[in-house]
Design a protein around this motif. Structure first.
Motif, PDB file in Angstrom:
ATOM      1  N   GLU A   9      32.426  28.657  35.430  1.00 21.20           N
ATOM      2  CA  GLU A   9      33.268  29.749  34.551  1.00 21.20           C
ATOM      3  C   GLU A   9      32.261  30.838  33.987  1.00 21.20           C
ATOM      4  OE1 GLU A   9      36.485  30.513  34.914  1.00 21.20           O
ATOM      5  OE2 GLU A   9      36.502  28.869  36.475  1.00 21.20           O
ATOM      6  N   THR A  10      31.361  30.211  33.265  1.00 23.03           N
ATOM      7  CA  THR A  10      30.365  31.222  32.712  1.00 23.03           C
ATOM      8  C   THR A  10      29.886  32.229  33.629  1.00 23.03           C
ATOM      9  OG1 THR A  10      29.962  29.789  30.945  1.00 23.03           O
ATOM     10  CG2 THR A  10      28.408  31.406  31.166  1.00 23.03           C
ATOM     11  N   LEU A  11      29.462  31.481  34.867  1.00 16.76           N
ATOM     12  CA  LEU A  11      28.807  32.414  35.809  1.00 16.76           C
ATOM     13  C   LEU A  11      29.924  33.258  36.675  1.00 16.76           C
ATOM     14  CD1 LEU A  11      26.796  29.684  37.565  1.00 16.76           C
ATOM     15  CD2 LEU A  11      25.822  31.547  36.115  1.00 16.76           C
ATOM     16  N   ARG A  12      31.062  33.067  36.734  1.00 13.76           N
ATOM     17  CA  ARG A  12      32.381  33.617  37.384  1.00 13.76           C
ATOM     18  C   ARG A  12      32.049  34.891  36.335  1.00 13.76           C
ATOM     19  NH1 ARG A  12      37.490  32.288  39.713  1.00 13.76           N
ATOM     20  NH2 ARG A  12      37.038  30.134  38.859  1.00 13.76           N
ATOM     21  N   GLU A  13      32.377  34.949  35.018  1.00 14.28           N
ATOM     22  CA  GLU A  13      32.356  35.972  34.514  1.00 14.28           C
ATOM     23  C   GLU A  13      31.330  36.818  34.431  1.00 14.28           C
ATOM     24  OE1 GLU A  13      33.185  34.434  30.229  1.00 14.28           O
ATOM     25  OE2 GLU A  13      35.034  33.259  31.088  1.00 14.28           O
ATOM     26  N   ARG A  14      30.005  36.521  34.247  1.00 15.67           N
ATOM     27  CA  ARG A  14      28.874  37.058  34.459  1.00 15.67           C
ATOM     28  C   ARG A  14      28.752  38.039  35.502  1.00 15.67           C
ATOM     29  NH1 ARG A  14      23.519  33.782  34.720  1.00 15.67           N
ATOM     30  NH2 ARG A  14      24.360  33.138  32.987  1.00 15.67           N
ATOM     31  N   TRP A  15      29.109  37.135  36.792  1.00 18.70           N
ATOM     32  CA  TRP A  15      29.036  38.132  38.052  1.00 18.70           C
ATOM     33  C   TRP A  15      30.045  39.400  38.276  1.00 18.70           C
ATOM     34  CZ3 TRP A  15      28.354  32.591  40.692  1.00 18.70           C
ATOM     35  CH2 TRP A  15      26.962  32.223  40.418  1.00 18.70           C
ATOM     36  N   TYR A  16      31.401  38.953  37.558  1.00 10.62           N
ATOM     37  CA  TYR A  16      32.297  40.036  37.706  1.00 10.62           C
ATOM     38  C   TYR A  16      31.971  41.097  36.841  1.00 10.62           C
ATOM     39  CZ  TYR A  16      36.335  38.032  40.308  1.00 10.62           C
ATOM     40  OH  TYR A  16      37.188  37.588  41.462  1.00 10.62           O
ATOM     41  N   ALA A  17      31.314  40.770  35.642  1.00  6.78           N
ATOM     42  CA  ALA A  17      31.023  41.735  34.710  1.00  6.78           C
ATOM     43  C   ALA A  17      29.700  42.656  35.122  1.00  6.78           C
ATOM     44  CB  ALA A  17      30.450  41.147  33.306  1.00  6.78           C
ATOM     45  N   LYS A  18      28.828  42.032  35.933  1.00  8.80           N
ATOM     46  CA  LYS A  18      27.608  42.701  36.582  1.00  8.80           C
ATOM     47  C   LYS A  18      28.236  43.649  37.902  1.00  8.80           C
ATOM     48  CE  LYS A  18      23.893  40.052  35.163  1.00  8.80           C
ATOM     49  NZ  LYS A  18      22.913  41.081  34.754  1.00  8.80           N
ATOM     50  N   GLY A  19      29.515  43.168  38.225  1.00  8.57           N
ATOM     51  CA  GLY A  19      29.786  44.093  39.659  1.00  8.57           C
ATOM     52  C   GLY A  19      29.577  43.342  40.866  1.00  8.57           C
ATOM     53  N   TYR A  20      28.768  41.972  40.657  1.00 10.61           N
ATOM     54  CA  TYR A  20      28.372  41.210  41.954  1.00 10.61           C
ATOM     55  C   TYR A  20      29.625  40.997  42.656  1.00 10.61           C
ATOM     56  CZ  TYR A  20      23.665  40.749  40.043  1.00 10.61           C
ATOM     57  OH  TYR A  20      22.530  41.259  39.249  1.00 10.61           O
ATOM     58  N   TRP A  21      30.732  40.491  41.924  1.00  9.56           N
ATOM     59  CA  TRP A  21      31.795  39.990  42.344  1.00  9.56           C
ATOM     60  C   TRP A  21      33.022  41.051  41.900  1.00  9.56           C
ATOM     61  CZ3 TRP A  21      32.958  34.027  41.547  1.00  9.56           C
ATOM     62  CH2 TRP A  21      31.884  33.457  42.111  1.00  9.56           C
ATOM     63  N   THR A  22      34.023  41.292  43.223  1.00  4.12           N
ATOM     64  CA  THR A  22      35.065  42.160  42.786  1.00  4.12           C
ATOM     65  C   THR A  22      36.347  41.565  43.246  1.00  4.12           C
ATOM     66  OG1 THR A  22      35.016  43.365  44.933  1.00  4.12           O
ATOM     67  CG2 THR A  22      33.477  44.043  43.546  1.00  4.12           C
ATOM     68  N   HIS A  23      37.507  42.350  43.181  1.00  8.74           N
ATOM     69  CA  HIS A  23      38.710  41.749  43.303  1.00  8.74           C
ATOM     70  C   HIS A  23      39.262  42.114  44.799  1.00  8.74           C
ATOM     71  CE1 HIS A  23      39.667  40.461  39.338  1.00  8.74           C
ATOM     72  NE2 HIS A  23      39.254  41.710  38.956  1.00  8.74           N
ATOM     73  N   ASP A  24      38.259  42.461  45.562  1.00  8.47           N
ATOM     74  CA  ASP A  24      38.330  43.045  47.095  1.00  8.47           C
ATOM     75  C   ASP A  24      38.160  41.687  47.831  1.00  8.47           C
ATOM     76  OD1 ASP A  24      38.934  45.820  46.806  1.00  8.47           O
ATOM     77  OD2 ASP A  24      36.956  46.397  47.145  1.00  8.47           O
ATOM     78  N   THR A  25      39.102  41.520  48.754  1.00 11.52           N
ATOM     79  CA  THR A  25      38.710  40.485  49.746  1.00 11.52           C
ATOM     80  C   THR A  25      38.286  41.135  50.767  1.00 11.52           C
ATOM     81  OG1 THR A  25      41.013  40.735  50.920  1.00 11.52           O
ATOM     82  CG2 THR A  25      40.809  39.369  49.105  1.00 11.52           C
ATOM     83  N   ILE A  26      37.898  40.326  52.103  1.00  7.51           N
ATOM     84  CA  ILE A  26      37.156  40.944  53.167  1.00  7.51           C
ATOM     85  C   ILE A  26      38.356  41.541  54.055  1.00  7.51           C
ATOM     86  CG2 ILE A  26      36.055  40.382  55.610  1.00  7.51           C
ATOM     87  CD1 ILE A  26      35.055  37.779  54.209  1.00  7.51           C
ATOM     88  N   ALA A  27      39.598  41.259  54.003  1.00  4.44           N
ATOM     89  CA  ALA A  27      40.727  41.588  54.576  1.00  4.44           C
ATOM     90  C   ALA A  27      40.793  43.245  53.961  1.00  4.44           C
ATOM     91  CB  ALA A  27      41.870  40.978  54.462  1.00  4.44           C
ATOM     92  N   ASP A  28      40.749  43.402  52.619  1.00  2.72           N
ATOM     93  CA  ASP A  28      40.756  44.613  51.938  1.00  2.72           C
ATOM     94  C   ASP A  28      39.652  45.507  52.542  1.00  2.72           C
ATOM     95  OD1 ASP A  28      42.980  43.793  50.495  1.00  2.72           O
ATOM     96  OD2 ASP A  28      41.550  42.876  48.883  1.00  2.72           O
ATOM     97  N   ILE A  29      38.393  45.151  52.709  1.00  5.03           N
ATOM     98  CA  ILE A  29      37.454  45.864  53.233  1.00  5.03           C
ATOM     99  C   ILE A  29      37.595  46.274  54.590  1.00  5.03           C
ATOM    100  CG2 ILE A  29      34.774  45.837  53.688  1.00  5.03           C
ATOM    101  CD1 ILE A  29      35.341  45.929  50.766  1.00  5.03           C
ATOM    102  N   TRP A  30      38.138  45.451  55.637  1.00  2.00           N
ATOM    103  CA  TRP A  30      38.463  45.749  56.520  1.00  2.00           C
ATOM    104  C   TRP A  30      39.605  46.792  56.936  1.00  2.00           C
ATOM    105  CZ3 TRP A  30      36.909  45.369  61.442  1.00  2.00           C
ATOM    106  CH2 TRP A  30      37.659  45.922  62.576  1.00  2.00           C
ATOM    107  N   GLN A  31      40.688  46.771  55.955  1.00  2.00           N
ATOM    108  CA  GLN A  31      41.662  47.552  56.181  1.00  2.00           C
ATOM    109  C   GLN A  31      41.299  48.983  55.985  1.00  2.00           C
ATOM    110  OE1 GLN A  31      44.498  46.142  57.021  1.00  2.00           O
ATOM    111  NE2 GLN A  31      46.070  47.548  56.577  1.00  2.00           N
ATOM    112  N   ARG A  32      40.107  49.123  54.849  1.00  2.00           N
ATOM    113  CA  ARG A  32      40.039  50.546  54.447  1.00  2.00           C
ATOM    114  C   ARG A  32      39.015  51.115  55.869  1.00  2.00           C
ATOM    115  NH1 ARG A  32      37.677  48.368  49.184  1.00  2.00           N
ATOM    116  NH2 ARG A  32      39.629  47.921  48.041  1.00  2.00           N
ATOM    117  N   ALA A  33      37.977  50.276  56.467  1.00  2.00           N
ATOM    118  CA  ALA A  33      37.339  50.634  57.559  1.00  2.00           C
ATOM    119  C   ALA A  33      38.272  50.892  58.501  1.00  2.00           C
ATOM    120  CB  ALA A  33      36.262  49.523  57.797  1.00  2.00           C
ATOM    121  N   ALA A  34      39.157  50.215  58.852  1.00  2.00           N
ATOM    122  CA  ALA A  34      40.093  50.622  60.018  1.00  2.00           C
ATOM    123  C   ALA A  34      40.800  51.955  59.882  1.00  2.00           C
ATOM    124  CB  ALA A  34      41.084  49.683  60.424  1.00  2.00           C
TER     125      ALA A  34
END
Length: 544
Positions: A9-34
């Protein structure tokens, strides 16, 4: 729904704070590209298939609508068994659109492999061709359907042969269903893909990776290798591997670029295909580039017209190979990782020539690497120890195998690779061996223990132990040391293969060399001393 994930959980918070992780899924990325470039080509292959982002999106949307009609829900596992075809993109996108979990398995899985793997992950649906490469996938899945109680839906793609049963085909689905327009919402921290990976014992483990794991991995991979939308990726590796699926298809997606697939690797045809399609980069195991360089050496006038960067994984790069590639205008870039920690170390392109195979690389940005001793303490720089890594790319466990997860992945997020290395003062590491009993054949991990287990009971065999045999092209081949039950009539390679074939053991697990020995050397606790077998093999090969 898969929920037994191991994320600190500590790492999860760190990675969201640094922008390494976001709330986008691969399907979201695909949708935008299409939506952004529907007419841009996304993928082609050497069988003649070409698909734009828009065409993949439309067909995947129809398959997704069919999956929902069949009762497939977010979090359900869908098993895919495909050759290296462009149509794989339709099915992986369809699964992600419904919030499902992509479970690609090797195209050479037989009925026994398939039944085991699908039951282990609780597959809810199965998608494959009707027929390809002398394999009747349709008959194969029907033969094990009743043995997989979770299986609710099957569909087949009749690309190379018509369907011979009542199973729905992709063409049926395209006609009957309107596309699902919006992806089913799921968390970016939910599992997106389960990849089989060979371990040191028994059957393959099923590595779970989340949307965030995969997206971070491929973003840092493309960024630090300097890739852009104009780059064209060549992928001859199987799409059930992290290399084929993630590097071959997700990387170009993130760039808005193109992928070129080759169903069955043939070096001369690969070079011609890359030249015709304007390929600029590739990522595969070392044997692929080795074979292509041999083809170039053998034929005057044959050249790489556009290929400039070839990333190699699976084994350290010899300097001679780097220098050969450079003569044809190609940088060979070593990449190190595993399905669980994919990838996490690389040689920066600007350092390829300078380091010339001396180093496996440095960690990608955002990833930590340490070298530890048997007690788990960091060793001094220059001392050998086990390589461990941690980062936003890290898998979140082996499905339904918490004990194996806990042995490989610490509570603090460190993955224990089992590989031996040393690190210098600049943070560069050199992989120089491994603790685990894995044969790396052409970039594929093969469990030596699994081969020995499969041979138990073979006629004329009292005991066996398998090791990797050095091979110039593949890195290693499979060599099995055999103790005969009757020294006057030792088992032969053909006899052992016949035994394995009768037991439906996949061909990739068949011994490629047999060595007769009086006794298998073992430790006081019964563990095979494979280093002694390796020395014996070396001496016998030199004597030849």
């Amino acid at each position: 729904m898969i929920d037994d994930l191991k994320i600190n959980e500590t790492l999860r918070e760190r990675w969201y704070a640094k922008g390494y992780w976001t709330h986008d899924t691969i399907a979201d990325i695909w949708q935008r590209a299409a939506v952004a470039h529907p007419d841009r080509e996304y993928v082609c292959d050497d069988t003649g298939s070409r698909l734009t982002y828009g065409e993949v999106d439309d067909k995947a949307g129809r398959v997704a609508a069919w999956l929902i009609a069949e009762g497939i829900k977010a979090g359900d596992v869908v098993t895919l068994q495909f050759p290296t075809w462009a149509e794989f993109c339709i099915v992986y996108v369809a699964v992600l659109k419904v919030g499902g979990v992509v479970h690609p398995v090797p195209r050479n899985y037989n009925d026994v492999d398939l039944e085991y793997a699908m039951n282990l992950v609780g597959s809810r649906a199965y998608l494959s061709p009707t027929f390809s490469h002398n394999t009747d996938y349709e008959a194969q899945i029907l033969s094990v359907r009743d043995a997989v109680p979770t299986l609710a839906a099957i569909a087949v793609l009749d690309k190379q042969a018509p369907s011979h049963s009542e199973l729905p085909t992709f063409d049926d689905i395209y006609e009957r269903f309107e596309p699902l327009r919006e992806p089913v919402p799921v968390s970016a921290d939910s599992v997106a893909c389960i990849l089989p990976t060979s371990g040191t014992t028994g059957k393959p483990k099923q590595s779970m990776l989340t949307h965030n794991n995969i997206l971070f991995s491929e973003r840092v991979f493309t960024r630090e290798l300097g890739r852009t939308q104009g780059d064209v990726m060549f992928m001859p590796s199987p799409l059930n591997h992290a290399t084929g699926f993630f590097h071959g298809l997700i990387s170009p997606l993130l760039l808005g670029g193109r992928a070129v697939l080759q169903q069955d690797f043939r070096p001369r045809e690969a070079i011609e295909l890359m030249n015709a399609e304007g390929v600029t980069w590739s990522m595969s195991a070392t044997p692929f580039i080795y074979d292509m360089l041999n083809a170039l050496d053998a034929e005057d006038g044959l050249a790489f017209d556009t290929l400039r960067l070839f990333c190699c994984g699976g084994a350290p790069l010899p300097p001679a190979l780097i220098e050969r590639a450079a003569r044809y205008g190609v940088l060979l870039c070593e990449i190190y990782g595993s399905t669980e920690s994919c990838p996490h170390v690389f040689v920066p392109p600007e350092k390829c020539a300078e380091w010339n195979g001396a180093w496996s690389g440095v960690p990608f940005a955002g990833i930590e690497v340490k070298v530890i001793d048997e007690a788990g303490n960091e060793v001094p720089r220059g001392a050998q120890g086990e390589e461990i890594s941690r980062g936003p790319h890290m898998f979140v466990g082996y499905l339904n195998e918490r004990d194996r997860t806990d042995r490989a992945l610490s509570d603090e997020g460190w993955f224990y690779s089992g590989d031996l290395c040393y690190m210098d003062e600049e943070g560069r590491i050199r992989i120089n061996g491994r603790k685990k009993e894995v044969i790396i054949r052409g970039g594929e991990n093969i469990s030596a223990r699994e081969i020995d287990d499969d041979l138990i009971g073979a006629p004329g065999l009292a005991n066996s132990a398998t090791i990797g045999m050095p091979d110039t092209r593949l890195g290693e081949r499979i060599c099995t040391f055999v103790v005969p039950s009757d020294p006057a009539a030792p088992p032969t390679q053909d006899g052992l293969i016949a035994y394995l074939r009768e037991r439906h053991v996949a061909k990739r697990l068949w011994p490629e060399r047999i060595e007769i020995i009086d006794e298998i050397p073992v430790t006081a606790t019964g563990k095979v001393k494979r280093f002694i077998l390796a020395q014996i093999l070396k001496e016998r090969m030199e004597a030849e």
